[in-house]
Design a protein around this motif. Structure first.
Motif, PDB file in Angstrom:
ATOM      1  N   SER A  50     -24.703  -4.603 -19.586  1.00  0.00           N
ATOM      2  CA  SER A  50     -25.650  -3.617 -20.141  1.00  0.00           C
ATOM      3  C   SER A  50     -25.966  -3.980 -21.595  1.00  0.00           C
ATOM      4  N   ARG A  52     -28.519  -3.557 -23.530  1.00  0.00           N
ATOM      5  CA  ARG A  52     -29.205  -2.567 -24.374  1.00  0.00           C
ATOM      6  C   ARG A  52     -28.226  -1.588 -25.012  1.00  0.00           C
ATOM      7  N   ILE A  53     -27.265  -1.118 -24.238  1.00  0.00           N
ATOM      8  CA  ILE A  53     -26.307  -0.146 -24.786  1.00  0.00           C
ATOM      9  C   ILE A  53     -25.383  -0.823 -25.793  1.00  0.00           C
ATOM     10  N   VAL A  56     -27.297  -0.822 -28.988  1.00  0.00           N
ATOM     11  CA  VAL A  56     -27.223   0.522 -29.584  1.00  0.00           C
ATOM     12  C   VAL A  56     -25.883   0.715 -30.283  1.00  0.00           C
ATOM     13  N   ARG A  57     -24.808   0.245 -29.656  1.00  0.00           N
ATOM     14  CA  ARG A  57     -23.470   0.354 -30.250  1.00  0.00           C
ATOM     15  C   ARG A  57     -23.398  -0.412 -31.569  1.00  0.00           C
ATOM     16  N   ALA A 151     -22.325   5.827 -27.268  1.00  0.00           N
ATOM     17  CA  ALA A 151     -22.719   4.528 -26.721  1.00  0.00           C
ATOM     18  C   ALA A 151     -21.501   3.786 -26.164  1.00  0.00           C
ATOM     19  N   THR A 152     -20.359   3.902 -26.848  1.00  0.00           N
ATOM     20  CA  THR A 152     -19.137   3.249 -26.371  1.00  0.00           C
ATOM     21  C   THR A 152     -18.704   3.841 -25.033  1.00  0.00           C
ATOM     22  N   VAL A 154     -20.652   5.233 -22.795  1.00  0.00           N
ATOM     23  CA  VAL A 154     -21.602   4.784 -21.761  1.00  0.00           C
ATOM     24  C   VAL A 154     -21.349   3.317 -21.426  1.00  0.00           C
ATOM     25  N   ALA A 155     -21.141   2.495 -22.457  1.00  0.00           N
ATOM     26  CA  ALA A 155     -20.915   1.064 -22.235  1.00  0.00           C
ATOM     27  C   ALA A 155     -19.631   0.819 -21.449  1.00  0.00           C
TER      28      ALA A 155
END
Length: 271
Positions: A50, A52-53, A56-57, A151-152, A154-155
């Motif tokens: 992933s 993109r995430i 973001v992180r 974000a973490t 989700v990642a």
């Protein structure tokens, strides 16, 4: 974060760029995280699932530290730490909006209480009704840290921890080094010891954070982070000779109490 805050304050006094401090901070973590990732996952581990995430992180981490270091140019370490420690409440709001997490009435009440404490700290550094931009930078650091936490989470659904850490460090190094190059910042030999502090401390800090999250509940780890504020208060008083106004002290107490209350509430909700 308390000792890193001291390095940031010393750097601000020496006229060092916040981005230079950040580049130094991740200069050891990035290669070490890369080596750890290769040992654990091999070359195949470099490829993200992933991307993109992970971006973001990295971006949120970059904004967090750049804003935190920038804030130290104008406000005490303890105040900057308290303002950025509002991140659990921003994380709660983001998790509610973007992930649909449930938010209890008690959590909302504690968030209002924390906001009250923040207002007192902001007013402490305001002049003629105008908010101090350095205080707002510290608050921005809290928002960015919250975004990074979400974000973490989700990642973590698709990425192993070592890959998240690697791209987190590399991203911040690339962003900060690019700005330092654009600024043309020069470093005097006498300032190298200041840059060494965040570089040497950031690796064990991340290691301790990762281990702590594996052996104790996340809410307790978050509560322990408030101990950095004690380090900040002591450093402000005995190293930088900072005097705290009563309004700022009350704001600190209220905000920290709300944060600890949130940690306690989460522990009850998780039982």
């Amino acid at each position: 974060m308390g000792c890193i805050g001291i390095a940031g304050k010393l750097g601000a006094g020496a006229g060092l760029s916040p981005f230079l401090l950040l580049a130094a901070q991740v200069s050891l973590l990035a290669p070490l995280a890369g080596i750890f990732l290769l040992v654990r996952q091999g070359l195949v581990g470099i490829k993200p699932v992933s991307p993109r995430i992970l971006v973001v992180r990295s971006v949120s981490g970059f904004i967090y530290f750049a804003a935190f270091y920038g804030a130290l140019k104008g406000i005490p370490i303890a105040d900057a730490l308290v303002l950025e420690s509002t991140n659990p409440f921003f994380a709660m709001l983001m998790a509610k909006v973007f992930l649909g997490h449930r938010v209890s009435t008690g959590t909302i009440c504690l968030a209002v209480l924390a906001f009250l404490g923040v207002c007192l700290i902001l007013l402490q550094h305001s002049a003629q009704g105008i908010l101090n931009p350095y205080s707002l930078l510290a608050l921005l650091a809290g928002v960015a840290r919250a975004a990074g936490s979400v974000a973490t989470g989700v990642a973590g659904r698709t990425e192993p921890p070592e890959r998240i850490m690697f791209y987190y460090a590399v991203g911040m190094l690339v962003f900060s080094a690019s700005i330092v190059t654009w600024e043309g910042a020069l470093v005097e030999t006498s300032s190298l010891w200041i840059l060494a502090i965040p570089a040497l401390l950031f690796v064990p800090q991340n290691l301790a954070y990762t281990i702590a999250n594996r052996i104790v509940p996340a809410y307790l780890v978050g509560a322990l982070f408030y101990s950095a504020i004690i380090v900040g208060v002591l450093a402000d008083r005995f190293i930088f000779s900072t005097e705290f106004g009563i309004r700022g002290v009350i704001g600190m107490v209220i905000t920290v109490a709300a944060g600890l209350g949130l940690a306690w509430l989460r522990s009850k909700e998780s039982e």
